[in-house]
Design an enzyme around this catalytic site. Structure first.
Site, PDB file in Angstrom:
ATOM      1  N   HIS A   1      -7.588 -31.981 -26.438  1.00 25.89           N
ATOM      2  CA  HIS A   1      -8.616 -32.846 -26.494  1.00 25.89           C
ATOM      3  C   HIS A   1      -9.393 -32.355 -27.839  1.00 25.89           C
ATOM      4  O   HIS A   1      -9.496 -31.233 -28.206  1.00 25.89           O
ATOM      5  CB  HIS A   1      -9.557 -32.852 -25.383  1.00 25.89           C
ATOM      6  CG  HIS A   1     -10.613 -33.478 -25.237  1.00 25.89           C
ATOM      7  ND1 HIS A   1     -11.734 -33.880 -26.458  1.00 25.89           N
ATOM      8  CD2 HIS A   1     -10.695 -34.534 -24.348  1.00 25.89           C
ATOM      9  CE1 HIS A   1     -12.436 -34.818 -25.842  1.00 25.89           C
ATOM     10  NE2 HIS A   1     -11.909 -35.314 -24.657  1.00 25.89           N
TER      11      HIS A   1
ATOM     12  N   ARG B   1     -18.355 -40.451 -28.788  1.00 30.05           N
ATOM     13  CA  ARG B   1     -17.786 -41.400 -30.025  1.00 30.05           C
ATOM     14  C   ARG B   1     -17.543 -42.579 -29.445  1.00 30.05           C
ATOM     15  O   ARG B   1     -17.895 -43.731 -30.282  1.00 30.05           O
ATOM     16  CB  ARG B   1     -16.199 -40.550 -30.484  1.00 30.05           C
ATOM     17  CG  ARG B   1     -16.275 -39.612 -31.237  1.00 30.05           C
ATOM     18  CD  ARG B   1     -14.834 -38.683 -31.484  1.00 30.05           C
ATOM     19  NE  ARG B   1     -14.473 -38.120 -30.143  1.00 30.05           N
ATOM     20  CZ  ARG B   1     -13.118 -38.331 -29.686  1.00 30.05           C
ATOM     21  NH1 ARG B   1     -12.326 -39.053 -30.256  1.00 30.05           N
ATOM     22  NH2 ARG B   1     -13.140 -37.408 -28.524  1.00 30.05           N
TER      23      ARG B   1
END
Lengths: 260, 617
Positions: free
Chosen positions: B239, B259
């Protein structure tokens, strides 16, 4: 790196004592990190529960310098540089070993709560709820089941093994509240909340709210409104009169009494 | 000699190993189909790693953007998986996910809402439309609690803090599980007709990981030893955004939702570097200017997505490249900034978990300062090879679902596809196991010798006079994996990794735990080393064989995707000689309609020009 002194309770259901460990601590560590280091370097068999290490699973509850806390969210720099850190298991639950307690009481209480019972869906197959109507239930559903509120609850602490199940405790009062305040739920748990879950036993000291790592308004937003609903149902003179004249609209019997 | 009849013994139709989202959903289904069902879990109920999932679960409900459909979701999933996904699994997932999410609402889940009162959906990396049903940034907690609170009223037996040691067989059929209670150290013999593995991945083989202690690849090792196959296990997802500081929280996840809600990645010079790393394949659908990315954030449906929302492998490698080039943040990561993009109250409302996590663990206020983030081992795309529709392995009566199973995600997983994977394939596994048990024509019974052998190998660890410290062995394994089987891989290092794993295996045979069997973490750690070693060896060997870079598997010595390698899965099984056997296996050709949808131009797909003939189920 600094050398720190830890006092860790070691023992089991038969008894135990505090053992001291001198251990290197790095900057940024939390109490659980230090316990893991003790476990890896000095006491391989030191029992402790943990999972996520980020305050999300509620596994690593213990009492640190007398305060019930999540050890993964308790930073070492919250204590003075020379302060000895004392860790011990939650006091309200029976010890299994070292820092691990038997929390099965809580799982038993959860099973007593009548499950969610939704109303029908709309014609398009969707349930409709609005954000402002779910905010309260979502607050309660933040609960990570760390059981710190159960640990500090006077009613549960003082039960001395008697009447174990007369009060479900704060965690399960807000579980009941999350269902009662769920916009889709159609069930009625007020009779149980009064007679079985023990809403009358809470004397609103708010200790549970104080220790909640999720900052849930357990007492003010959950337990007190439930107490009010119980009072409205059972003790409000106008409602009582209405019930006598118009018949009983709401279920009065609890599940244990043969209610549906 | 141990008398097996003295062991605590229970009988069930179906035993589920693991109580995360997949295991609970499987058990609910199996129980609903009339099976006598038990769940065993290493932790307490409700603590499994599902609880950590933050962003949401992907399902083409179309509540926020009506252009969404299972076809677009399927196409996104295949592209994210670099077309190595088992086509049928990606299809089933995209088709079933909306119904599974709505079902959670029937069971009491309370998702965030749209203005119309429907389940709200958020944007996420690799998803064309806002698709993730969510509850702030604690969607995993909502999923596990919903399944738990529903599941406890379905007549399922739960054995908590109970670890599986070995699968038992009667000939070529599953006949039970030998397990032990962590609390007491006592053994539990579960005699059953089918087993569903839902044990998650093996992230704990690495040092920097978002995974908790439970992730030791138990399901991989149990399946492997029982004769099932592992597939695509070289694809381990890093990740892109784990915490990097302080050291003690290194690896803990920072949700992609940051994000999705507008967070941007900056290097130490304050440069928004992701614009430099847009792969050709995604160029047509990714904003190439800051201005366009901002318009997208403001809701302009004609603007393309910001490059921060490219797939996880791309973002993780980009951060690593910036750090390698000397442009990293002070603690060796990148800056993730949402403070300058969104007002403080927006951040606290949308990302409350992240706000508290940084405030309390790193003393960083994310509404005022940027976070420091870097790649962390997060997820196994590969795992136990299963049939797409039934989730059965090649061992009769053995099923697998969730992260533990292979196929759905191919070479890389999109964020949000994991939670939906759990409920879609958890249900199918429960269904598959029920159908298997119903059709079973004769009784199964495991012989005593298997049971005695499993007990012996666990108790030997306590009984031997001296031996290796399990914690030290685990650290050594983590060092090997960080050194040799990391985010980028080369042949020499992988070979070195395989050799070092072989040598470590010999030492693990001599692991010793001190103390008694009662709640003894040293003993638990020693037992889990066996599973970790099988998992680590499988990853290293498969990574060595796959000579290309695809999705989460990056080979510096074989850059880029190679068409030839798209033809194969790497399949691992235990050979007749007891050694790990690694093979290339030709993949099956997909049905024409799936190929057409996956390769369609998005405009054509959304205009309904493609895929009209696709079957409904």
């Amino acid at each position: 790196m600094a050398l720190r002194k830890f006092r860790v309770w070691r023992g089991d259901g038969q008894g135990g004592e505090f053992k001291e460990y001198d251990i290197e601590v790095d900057p940024g560590m939390v109490v659980l990190d230090v316990i893991h280091r003790i476990q890896a370097k000095q006491a391989n068999d030191l029992a402790v529960r943990w999972n996520c290490k980020a305050g999300k699973c509620g596994s690593c509850s213990m009492e640190i310098n007398g305060k019930p806390r999540l050890s993964c969210m308790t930073r070492m720099n919250a204590y003075g540089p020379d302060e000895t850190i004392t860790v011990q298991p939650l006091k309200t639950f029976p010890v299994i070993k070292d820092l691990v307690t038997d929390v099965s009481f809580n799982y038993r209480q959860n099973k007593r709560i009548r499950p969610f019972k939704p109303g029908p869906k709309g014609a398009d197959g969707n349930h409709r709820m609005f954000q402002e109507d779910v905010d309260r239930t979502q607050e309660f559903r933040k609960c990570i089941e760390c059981f710190l509120c159960q640990d500090v609850c006077h009613v549960l602490r003082d039960r001395d093994g008697k009447d174990q199940d007369r009060f479900v405790g704060p965690r399960f009062m807000i579980r009941a509240a999350s269902l009662e305040m769920h916009p889709l739920d159609t069930d009625d748990r007020i009779p149980e909340i009064r007679k079985e879950y023990g809403s009358g036993l809470c004397n609103i000291t708010r200790c549970c709210t104080e220790v909640c790592p999720e900052h849930i308004g357990i007492t003010d937003n959950g337990i007190i409104p439930l107490k009010e609903r119980v009072v409205d149902r059972y003790f409000d003179p106008i409602t009582m009169l209405g019930r006598t004249i118009f018949g009983i609209k709401k279920r009065k019997k609890t599940l244990a009494e043969g209610g549906e | 000699m141990l008398d097996v009849s003295e062991l605590q013994t229970v009988e069930h139709d179906v035993v589920v190993i693991g109580a995360g989202g997949a295991g609970l959903r499987a058990a609910i289904e199996s129980s609903a189909r009339g099976m006598n069902t038990a769940v065993i879990s290493k932790s307490l109920l409700g603590k499994a790693h599902t609880v950590m999932a933050e962003g949401g679960m992907a399902a083409a409900l179309g509540n926020v953007d009506a252009r969404d459909s299972w076809k677009v979701h399927f196409r996104d999933t295949m592209r994210g998986g670099k077309f190595l996904n088992v086509w049928r699994m990606a299809e089933l997932h995209a088709k079933h996910a909306p119904a599974r999410v709505r079902e959670l609402e029937d069971w009491g889940a309370v998702f965030d809402r749209t203005k119309e009162g429907l389940i709200s959906q958020r944007n996420f990396g690799g998803h064309r439309h806002p698709r993730l049903a969510h509850v702030g940034d604690r969607t995993g907690l909502e999923l596990i609690r919903t399944l738990q609170d529903h599941g406890i009223h379905q007549g399922i037996t739960f054995h908590m803090e109970c670890t599986a040691l070995r699968l038992l067989k009667d000939g070529d059929r599953i006949a039970g599980v030998l397990a032990y209670f962590r609390e007491t150290g006592r053994f539990l013999l579960l005699r059953c007709k089918a087993v569903i593995l839902a044990t998650g991945g093996a992230g704990k083989a690495w040092r920097v990981t978002s995974n908790s202690w439970e992730y030791t690849g138990d399901g991989y090792a149990l399946a492997y030893e029982a004769g099932a196959e592992l597939m695509d296990i070289e694809f381990t997802q890093f990740h892109p955004t784990g915490m990097v500081w302080p050291l003690s929280v290194r690896g803990i996840l920072v949700t992609e939702g940051v994000r999705g809600d507008g967070g941007i990645l900056l290097n130490k010079d304050g440069k928004r570097f992701m614009f430099e790393y847009i792969p050709e394949k995604f160029a047509a659908e990714t904003a190439n200017t800051v201005e366009e990315a901002s318009r997208w954030l403001d809701g302009d449906k004609n603007a393309r997505r910001p490059p921060e929302l490219l797939t996880r492998d791309v973002v993780a490698r980009s951060i690593r490249a910036e750090v390698k080039a000397g442009r990293g943040s002070p603690h060796g990561g990148a800056f993730l900034d949402i403070a300058s993009r969104r007002p403080a109250d927006f951040i606290k409302r949308r990302l409350p978990g992240m706000y508290h996590q940084f405030k309390e663990l790193a003393e960083v206020d994310i509404t005022k300062e940027p976070m420091e983030v870097g790649p962390t081992l997060h997820y196994f795309m590969g795992g136990v090879r299963v049939d797409a529709d039934t989730q059965q392995t090649r061992v009769n009566g053995l099923f697998a679902c969730g992260e533990c199973a292979a196929g759905m995600h191919g070479a890389n997983r999109l964020g949000g596809n994991s939670l939906s994977d759990l409920i879609v394939f958890g249900r199918l596994a429960g269904l598959g196991a029920s159908n298997y048990v119903t059709a079973l024509s004769s009784q199964v019974r495991a012989d005593d010798e298997q049971i005695r052998a499993a007990v012996r190998s666990a108790t030997d660890i306590l009984n031997r006079q001296s031996g290796e410290n399990p914690y030290a062995l685990h650290e050594d394994l983590q060092e090997i994996m960080e050194d040799c089987v990391g985010i980028v891989r080369v042949e020499d290092e992988l070979k070195d990794g395989v050799n070092r794993i072989q040598a470590l295996k010999e030492r693990v045979k001599n692991v010793k735990a001190n103390g008694s069997s009662q709640y003894n973490p040293g003993w638990h750690e020693a037992i889990s080393m066996g599973s970790l070693m099988v998992s680590a060896e499988a990853v290293a060997r498969a990574a060595l064989m796959r000579q290309e870079s695809r999705g989460a598997h990056t080979r510096l010595d074989y850059e880029g995707e190679r068409d030839e390698w798209l033809q194969y899965n790497i399949v691992i099984k235990k050979g007749a000689d007891g050694q790990m056997q690694v093979d290339k296996e030709q993949r099956k050709e997909p049905p024409a309609y799936l190929k057409e949808i996956a390769n369609a131009k998005i405009e054509d797909l959304e205009a309904g020009k493609v895929g009209q003939n696709a079957p409904a189920d």
